[in-house]
Write a protein that holds these residues in place. Structure first.
Motif, mmCIF file in Angstrom:
data_model
loop_
_atom_site.group_PDB
_atom_site.id
_atom_site.type_symbol
_atom_site.label_atom_id
_atom_site.label_comp_id
_atom_site.label_asym_id
_atom_site.label_seq_id
_atom_site.Cartn_x
_atom_site.Cartn_y
_atom_site.Cartn_z
ATOM 1 N N SER A 164 0.811 -1.214 0.000
ATOM 2 C CA SER A 164 0.000 0.000 0.000
ATOM 3 C C SER A 164 0.848 1.270 0.000
ATOM 4 O O SER A 164 1.785 1.408 0.790
ATOM 5 C CB SER A 164 -0.907 -0.009 1.241
ATOM 6 O OG SER A 164 -1.343 1.287 1.558
ATOM 7 N N LYS A 165 0.477 2.195 -0.880
ATOM 8 C CA LYS A 165 1.172 3.488 -0.907
ATOM 9 C C LYS A 165 0.819 4.315 0.328
ATOM 10 O O LYS A 165 1.643 5.092 0.815
ATOM 11 C CB LYS A 165 0.829 4.247 -2.180
ATOM 12 C CG LYS A 165 1.315 3.567 -3.451
ATOM 13 C CD LYS A 165 0.946 4.366 -4.680
ATOM 14 C CE LYS A 165 1.319 3.610 -5.950
ATOM 15 N NZ LYS A 165 0.507 2.389 -6.134
ATOM 16 N N ASP A 166 -0.394 4.157 0.835
ATOM 17 C CA ASP A 166 -0.772 4.880 2.054
ATOM 18 C C ASP A 166 0.062 4.414 3.240
ATOM 19 O O ASP A 166 0.510 5.231 4.055
ATOM 20 C CB ASP A 166 -2.262 4.684 2.354
ATOM 21 C CG ASP A 166 -3.158 5.430 1.365
ATOM 22 O OD1 ASP A 166 -2.674 6.399 0.741
ATOM 23 O OD2 ASP A 166 -4.328 5.034 1.221
ATOM 24 N N ASP A 167 0.261 3.094 3.331
ATOM 25 C CA ASP A 167 1.107 2.571 4.406
ATOM 26 C C ASP A 167 2.549 3.044 4.233
ATOM 27 O O ASP A 167 3.240 3.345 5.216
ATOM 28 C CB ASP A 167 1.065 1.040 4.430
ATOM 29 C CG ASP A 167 -0.275 0.506 4.915
ATOM 30 O OD1 ASP A 167 -1.069 1.291 5.470
ATOM 31 O OD2 ASP A 167 -0.538 -0.703 4.712
ATOM 32 N N TYR A 168 2.989 3.094 2.986
ATOM 33 C CA TYR A 168 4.348 3.585 2.718
ATOM 34 C C TYR A 168 4.497 5.020 3.218
ATOM 35 O O TYR A 168 5.485 5.356 3.882
ATOM 36 C CB TYR A 168 4.671 3.519 1.233
ATOM 37 C CG TYR A 168 6.003 4.152 0.885
ATOM 38 C CD1 TYR A 168 7.203 3.541 1.259
ATOM 39 C CD2 TYR A 168 6.069 5.364 0.194
ATOM 40 C CE1 TYR A 168 8.418 4.120 0.957
ATOM 41 C CE2 TYR A 168 7.290 5.953 -0.111
ATOM 42 C CZ TYR A 168 8.463 5.327 0.271
ATOM 43 O OH TYR A 168 9.673 5.906 -0.004
ATOM 44 N N ARG A 169 3.529 5.846 2.926
ATOM 45 C CA ARG A 169 3.604 7.233 3.367
ATOM 46 C C ARG A 169 3.724 7.316 4.892
ATOM 47 O O ARG A 169 4.580 8.026 5.422
ATOM 48 C CB ARG A 169 2.371 8.016 2.896
ATOM 49 C CG ARG A 169 2.441 9.517 3.248
ATOM 50 C CD ARG A 169 1.144 10.229 2.859
ATOM 51 N NE ARG A 169 0.901 10.226 1.441
ATOM 52 C CZ ARG A 169 1.399 11.114 0.579
ATOM 53 N NH1 ARG A 169 2.195 12.085 1.021
ATOM 54 N NH2 ARG A 169 1.107 11.037 -0.713
ATOM 55 N N THR A 170 2.856 6.563 5.573
ATOM 56 C CA THR A 170 2.862 6.590 7.038
ATOM 57 C C THR A 170 4.207 6.150 7.597
ATOM 58 O O THR A 170 4.782 6.803 8.479
ATOM 59 C CB THR A 170 1.749 5.678 7.582
ATOM 60 O OG1 THR A 170 0.482 6.164 7.137
ATOM 61 C CG2 THR A 170 1.766 5.641 9.107
ATOM 62 N N GLU A 171 4.727 5.029 7.087
ATOM 63 C CA GLU A 171 5.983 4.486 7.614
ATOM 64 C C GLU A 171 7.183 5.321 7.175
ATOM 65 O O GLU A 171 8.153 5.464 7.933
ATOM 66 C CB GLU A 171 6.135 3.027 7.181
ATOM 67 C CG GLU A 171 5.100 2.128 7.838
ATOM 68 C CD GLU A 171 5.190 0.685 7.414
ATOM 69 O OE1 GLU A 171 4.678 -0.176 8.169
ATOM 70 O OE2 GLU A 171 5.749 0.387 6.337
ATOM 71 N N PHE A 172 7.118 5.902 5.978
ATOM 72 C CA PHE A 172 8.211 6.760 5.544
ATOM 73 C C PHE A 172 8.310 7.993 6.434
ATOM 74 O O PHE A 172 9.418 8.409 6.816
ATOM 75 C CB PHE A 172 8.034 7.186 4.080
ATOM 76 C CG PHE A 172 9.129 8.101 3.609
ATOM 77 C CD1 PHE A 172 10.351 7.587 3.192
ATOM 78 C CD2 PHE A 172 8.960 9.480 3.619
ATOM 79 C CE1 PHE A 172 11.377 8.433 2.793
ATOM 80 C CE2 PHE A 172 9.981 10.331 3.221
ATOM 81 C CZ PHE A 172 11.189 9.803 2.806
ATOM 82 N N ILE A 173 7.165 8.580 6.769
ATOM 83 C CA ILE A 173 7.166 9.747 7.662
ATOM 84 C C ILE A 173 7.793 9.377 9.000
ATOM 85 O O ILE A 173 8.606 10.129 9.556
ATOM 86 C CB ILE A 173 5.730 10.274 7.871
ATOM 87 C CG1 ILE A 173 5.196 10.888 6.577
ATOM 88 C CG2 ILE A 173 5.682 11.310 8.993
ATOM 89 C CD1 ILE A 173 3.708 11.207 6.619
ATOM 90 N N GLU A 174 7.442 8.204 9.526
ATOM 91 C CA GLU A 174 8.019 7.756 10.798
ATOM 92 C C GLU A 174 9.536 7.600 10.674
ATOM 93 O O GLU A 174 10.294 8.026 11.563
ATOM 94 C CB GLU A 174 7.380 6.434 11.217
ATOM 95 C CG GLU A 174 5.909 6.545 11.585
ATOM 96 C CD GLU A 174 5.278 5.193 11.857
ATOM 97 O OE1 GLU A 174 6.004 4.172 11.823
ATOM 98 O OE2 GLU A 174 4.056 5.145 12.089
ATOM 99 N N LEU A 175 9.980 7.002 9.578
ATOM 100 C CA LEU A 175 11.413 6.789 9.383
ATOM 101 C C LEU A 175 12.150 8.108 9.188
ATOM 102 O O LEU A 175 13.274 8.281 9.683
ATOM 103 C CB LEU A 175 11.647 5.871 8.175
ATOM 104 C CG LEU A 175 11.310 4.398 8.406
ATOM 105 C CD1 LEU A 175 11.243 3.653 7.077
ATOM 106 C CD2 LEU A 175 12.340 3.739 9.330
ATOM 107 N N LEU A 176 11.532 9.031 8.486
ATOM 108 C CA LEU A 176 12.173 10.328 8.279
ATOM 109 C C LEU A 176 12.320 11.072 9.599
ATOM 110 O O LEU A 176 13.368 11.672 9.868
ATOM 111 C CB LEU A 176 11.365 11.156 7.284
ATOM 112 C CG LEU A 176 11.940 12.529 6.901
ATOM 113 C CD1 LEU A 176 13.392 12.419 6.434
ATOM 114 C CD2 LEU A 176 11.081 13.178 5.826
#
Length: 208
Positions: A90-102
């Motif tokens: 999921s791209k939505d999940d990617y966004r959420t987890e990318f924000i956390e990683l950033l």
């Protein structure tokens, strides 16, 4: 030679960060370190948290397992997402987890966003591996672009430097020297191209 006063560097990612299929010194974190040292910055060998095949979720777990909570670094790079795309996540999940990683990367930089550098996801659709396995390069490119639109938007939203290495990766479509012997991952030559983009940006941001 690096000393106890040397700068420290944390590289977060996946196969593109560890330099799968090339010698460690040809990976982009090691090439970046070498070039920084050549430009009068004393930088220790990078700490690398990355495994081939890792997604954003895997990287989060990998960081937690390394127990780096109280560590702070002078330079932090983040390149993650190709395996989310490859697996159809999921791209939505990617966004959420990318924000956390950033945000995690920013914390590792002691809150100094100028010392964090996000690299875009390379386009593996141009590789011999993609051709041999019947992947549609246009579809891969489309999806890579969609994931990169997310990580670019979130990176810029937080005022972090974004380095678009995807166009460089696409040059492998007509330059075999940019692909490692496994037919999928970048060669040391391609990593050198990424470092050529990164180096002036890092040099500009790192001040003693």
């Amino acid at each position: 030679m690096p000393t106890s006063d040397s700068l420290t560097y944390l590289a977060l990612g996946d196969s593109y960060t560890i330099g799968e299929a090339v010698p460690l010194e040809q990976s982009f974190p090691y090439q970046l370190t070498h070039n920084l040292n050549a430009t009068n910055h004393l930088v220790k060998n990078p700490d690398i948290v990355a495994i081939t095949g890792w997604t954003t979720g895997d990287l989060k777990k990998g960081i937690a397992s390394r127990g780096l909570k109280n560590h702070q670094y002078n330079v932090v790079t983040l390149l993650i997402g190709v395996n989310n795309q490859y697996r159809g996540y999921s791209k939505d999940d990617y966004r959420t987890e990318f924000i956390e990683l950033l945000n995690t990367a920013i914390n590792f930089a002691g809150g100094n966003r100028q010392h964090v550098f996000v690299l875009s996801i390379p386009d593996w659709g141009v590789t011999p591996y993609a051709t041999a396995n019947g992947f549609d390069p246009a579809q891969v490119a489309l999806e890579i672009n969609q994931f990169n639109a997310i990580n670019k938007q979130e990176t810029e939203k937080l005022g972090v430097t974004y380095v678009d290495i995807t166009p460089s990766s696409r040059r492998a479509s007509d330059d075999a020297s940019l692909i490692a012997n496994d037919g999928l991952h970048p060669s040391g030559n391609m990593y050198s191209m990424w470092v050529a983009q990164l180096l002036p940006l890092v040099n500009d941001q790192i001040k003693y």
